[in-house]
Design a protein around this motif. Structure first.
Motif, short mmCIF file in Angstrom:
data_model
loop_
_atom_site.label_atom_id
_atom_site.label_comp_id
_atom_site.label_asym_id
_atom_site.label_seq_id
_atom_site.Cartn_x
_atom_site.Cartn_y
_atom_site.Cartn_z
N ASP A 46 -39.18 -1.53 -14.30
CA ASP A 46 -37.89 -0.94 -13.99
C ASP A 46 -36.74 -1.60 -14.71
OD1 ASP A 46 -38.92 0.94 -12.31
OD2 ASP A 46 -38.95 -0.42 -10.61
N TYR A 73 -33.09 -12.06 -6.86
CA TYR A 73 -33.27 -11.20 -8.05
C TYR A 73 -33.35 -12.01 -9.34
CZ TYR A 73 -32.21 -7.45 -11.38
OH TYR A 73 -32.24 -6.57 -12.42
N ALA A 98 -45.83 0.35 -4.36
CA ALA A 98 -45.73 -1.09 -4.09
C ALA A 98 -44.63 -1.35 -3.05
CB ALA A 98 -45.40 -1.83 -5.37
N ARG A 134 -39.09 7.20 -7.54
CA ARG A 134 -39.49 5.98 -6.83
C ARG A 134 -38.84 5.87 -5.46
NH1 ARG A 134 -40.13 1.38 -9.32
NH2 ARG A 134 -40.33 0.63 -7.20
N ARG A 185 -36.66 -13.46 -9.81
CA ARG A 185 -37.65 -12.43 -10.11
C ARG A 185 -37.60 -12.00 -11.57
NH1 ARG A 185 -37.09 -7.07 -7.23
NH2 ARG A 185 -35.50 -8.15 -6.04
N ALA A 199 -39.13 -5.49 -2.41
CA ALA A 199 -38.97 -6.92 -2.19
C ALA A 199 -38.34 -7.20 -0.83
CB ALA A 199 -38.08 -7.49 -3.29
N GLU A 233 -36.54 -2.54 -7.26
CA GLU A 233 -36.81 -2.71 -8.68
C GLU A 233 -37.95 -3.70 -8.91
OE1 GLU A 233 -33.93 -4.32 -12.02
OE2 GLU A 233 -33.10 -2.60 -10.99
N ARG A 234 -38.85 -3.35 -9.81
CA ARG A 234 -39.90 -4.30 -10.19
C ARG A 234 -39.65 -4.74 -11.61
NH1 ARG A 234 -44.59 -0.59 -7.97
NH2 ARG A 234 -43.40 0.74 -9.37
#
Lengths: 100, 481, 180
Positions: free
Chosen positions: B350, B95, B438, B358, B98, B441, B345-346
């Motif tokens: 987000d 995370y 999408a 979502r 990211r 992850a 979470e993107r």
């Protein structure tokens, strides 16, 4: 009125002034100053009690509070400065402090 | 009091964490691999976990003068903390790359915060208590604001900081008055002095101020106004750790002070704590019902859970083991739920957390992830036979045993209300998936973390006895030697 | 604790100065005046500490609070625009009144408690002003700090480490986000 009562009431007054400031001011820096006033009021309580009780515990506590205050100031001002880079304001209404 | 009273082993888990934090800071200077630094931190927390387990098995209560004691209460708190820290590091490994956070500072502060929490659990002196509370608070203020590119995180950190410092001032004033009333700052000394001063006005005022300070720290209503924004604004991995760790540490200190130091004043503190519990449960649940953002909903749900734990605190000595059990269960299920959110979470969209919409169709896209989330939601709602159910069972039954039937009933009603918003998440996951969604992850560490949390939540539900035996009678020796 | 007439006069004088400083923090329109009010408050308290036979802490108060902390505040103020008026207005009347009422109640409570104080609260220790005068304040404080309070002392150093790392991280943020 003997000295200990006078000092305890004085520190309660100072603490209350600080607390009132936290509640009525909106500038983050000034709120933070008010918190420092509150911490100092507690320090006065500790030192007065330490004298009254003839023990050093209260004074050691004050020593520790000073270290805490130093660390708090470093972090607090760091946060305020880092926000200010995005948005030139220190008014806590703009950062919605009271929105539950 | 001299140096011979120091048994260094009493602070072994905390010292290991401090050492790990220093290694992480130094490694960060020469090593730019964020995953590698994360693995160093992981090694540190795993070592702490093992040390805690070994100490739990060992005999005796090592003490550090009268400042800290590694009694069973402290060690169970250390166990909760190191479990939470292991999970938090696991979910962070991928995370923080990211969302682009500085690895050295992130893991270092996380470890320092965790060590502060463990010190708080072990503190037997007002000074240790205050300093460890400040270590964890200041580290968490910085962690909440670590995403400096996002103004929302900055605002959350500022709000947390100002209200946290305000609360600290009250806590400190309370400590000063306790010192004035009893002439000492060690918990054992205060406990010894309490029967002779009993309802001295200064003592009562000090206790009340202390209670206000702790209520802020554990986010009890009406001292909760910082919680939703802070939990939503901070990076999700930090929220996961903070919602569990800061809460457990705060409750550890609160229980030790109230139950061990002021048992003779039970009649004075049971009602304020009970009222706080009712307000906290009810407000947390009602506000959570209205949330469309899962991260914010979990923030309100964490307020509600603080309320359930307060029911256990109000039960006094009978509630201690229930509170410890609850804290462990909450650590597993709440970090688990956040781990699933982290997977979804993107980074760009987000920043404020995953919206409920979502979650739609997760069962079809990632069945295992959805199954894990279902376990966490059911457990948070208190469904048998999961960890959360036994947590609630133990605190509510302790309340009944202490004659607080009303509290237990309000708690049960609240659990029923809360089931609605937890199950809403599960229902949303079972709906058909939108086509263009999408892919969540995929990262081995995150999967392992989620898996451990899910398995732990289930196992703690099926075999609650082993932990229950561990937490029973922890208050027998409270001040060490 | 009984005070000589001179001490009484000084206590009252410094107390008045401390209150004036605190009031100017919360009432000043401009944040820089607030910071200066805070300085006055800190210095007055330092003087009181010295009168209460806590000499070391009085000096530390001057160095840490009146020196470092006030200067940091002023730096921050200058950095983020000390020239413009610091805030547009106060809180809405209702909230401010409610807050002040709470504070007044709180103050009244504490004052009542203090007046009811029996005067002999707590067990007395052995560190009388005479002992302090004989052994020296720093010696006493140092020995207590490093023998009896070694764990809190070390915790304070951990705390300062957290403060340093956190502040550096928050302050150097810009550079980090530009790297991308």
């Amino acid at each position: 009125m003997d000295a200990i009562r006078y000092l305890l009431i004085l520190s309660a007054v100072l603490f209350s002034i600080g607390a009132a400031g936290v509640l009525i001011r909106r500038n983050a820096l000034v709120i933070f100053m008010c918190i420092e006033i509150m911490l100092n009021a507690v320090n006065l309580t500790f030192i007065a009690l330490s004298r009254q009780l003839q023990s050093l515990d209260g004074q050691i506590f004050v020593f520790m509070v000073m270290a805490v205050a130093a660390a708090e100031v470093a972090i607090g001002l760091g946060i305020i400065v880092s926000i200010f880079r995005h948005k030139p304001t220190t008014d806590v209404d703009d950062v919605s402090l009271l929105k539950g | 009091m001299n140096i011979a009273d120091v048994q260094i082993v009493s602070i072994l888990p905390q010292t290991l964490l401090l050492a790990a934090a220093l290694v992480v800071f130094l490694a960060d200077l020469v090593w730019k691999d964020r995953k590698g630094i994360g693995l160093l931190a992981l090694a540190g927390v795993l070592a702490t976990f093992v040390a805690t387990v070994v100490m739990l098995a060992g005999p005796g209560v090592p003490t550090f003068q009268h400042m800290a004691a590694a009694d069973r209460f402290a060690l169970v708190i250390s166990l909760v903390m190191s479990a939470a820290a292991v999970l938090a590091v696991l979910v962070s490994l991928d995370y923080i790359v990211r969302v682009d956070l500085p690895a050295g500072e992130y893991y270092g502060l996380l470890l320092l915060a965790a060590s502060g929490m463990m010190f708080l659990g072990a503190a037997t002196h007002l000074m240790t208590l205050f300093l460890s509370l400040e270590i964890l608070s200041i580290a968490l203020y910085a962690l909440a604001g670590i995403r400096t590119t996002d103004i929302r995180a900055g605002e959350a950190a500022l709000k947390y900081f100002l209200l946290g410092a305000f609360a600290s001032a009250f806590l400190l004033y309370g400590m000063a008055l306790l010192y004035g009333a009893t002439g000492t700052t060690s918990l054992a000394g205060i406990a010894a002095a309490v029967p002779s001063v009993q309802t001295d006005p200064m003592l009562i005022a000090g206790l009340a101020l202390l209670l206000i300070g702790f209520a802020f720290k554990v986010a009890a209503v009406p001292f909760h106004m910082w919680t939703p924004d802070v939990y939503q604004g901070a990076p999700s991995s930090v929220t996961a750790f903070m919602s569990v760790g800061a809460k457990a540490a705060g409750f550890a200190a609160l229980v030790r002070v109230l139950v061990a130091v002021f048992p003779t004043l039970y009649a004075w503190w049971v009602w304020p704590v009970g009222v706080l519990a009712v307000l906290t449960m009810t407000w947390g649940n009602l506000a959570a019902l209205a949330q469309g953002n899962v991260k914010r909903m979990l923030a309100y749900s964490s307020i509600a859970h603080a309320g359930y734990i307060l029911v256990g605190v109000a039960a006094g000595e009978a509630g201690v083991s229930g509170v410890l059990f609850y804290l462990m269960a909450y650590a597993l299920m709440n970090i688990g739920a956040f781990a699933v959110l982290i997977a979804l979470e993107r980074a760009e969209e987000d920043a404020a957390g995953v919206e409920l919409e979502r979650m739609r169709g997760l069962f079809h896209r990632r069945p295992w992830l959805a199954a894990a989330m279902t376990v966490f939601m059911f457990s948070l709602a208190g469904m048998p036979p999961l960890a959360g159910f036994f947590g609630k069972l133990y605190v509510f039954s302790a309340a009944v045993r202490s004659g607080l039937l009303v509290l237990a009933i309000i708690g049960v009603i609240n659990s029923v209300i809360s089931a609605y918003y937890y199950l809403r998440v599960v229902a949303r996951m079972a709906l058909a998936a939108p086509a263009e969604e999408a892919e969540p992850a995929r990262c081995p560490a995150l999967t392992i973390g989620t898996g451990i949390a899910a398995v732990g939540t289930v196992l703690l539900g099926i075999y609650p006895t082993w932990l229950l035996n561990l937490v029973q009678g922890t208050l027998a020796v409270l001040f060490g030697g | 604790m009984t005070a000589t007439p001179l001490e009484t006069v000084l206590f009252i004088a410094f107390g008045a100065v401390a209150i004036a400083g605190a009031l100017s923090v919360i009432l000043a329109r401009h944040a820089v005046y607030s910071a200066l009010g805070m300085l006055v408050n800190f210095v007055a308290l330092a003087a009181m500490y010295i009168m209460l036979s806590a000499e070391f802490l009085g000096i530390a108060q001057l160095i840490v609070y009146a020196g470092a902390i006030v200067v940091l505040f002023l730096f921050a103020l200058m950095l983020i625009g000390g020239r413009r008026p610091a805030e547009q207005g106060r809180l809405t009347g209702g909230l401010a009144a409610a807050g002040s009422a709470l504070v007044v109640v709180f103050l009244a409570e504490i004052a009542y408690l203090v007046m009811r104080l029996t005067g002999t609260a707590g067990a007395k220790g052995t560190v009388t002003p005479d002992v302090i005068a004989q052994l020296g304040h720093i010696q006493l404080l140092g020995a207590t700090l490093l023998l009896e309070y070694i764990l809190p002392f070390e915790l304070a150093s951990v705390l300062l480490l957290v403060g340093i790392v956190g502040a550096v991280m928050l302050a150097r943020a810009r550079r980090q986000s530009r790297q991308e």
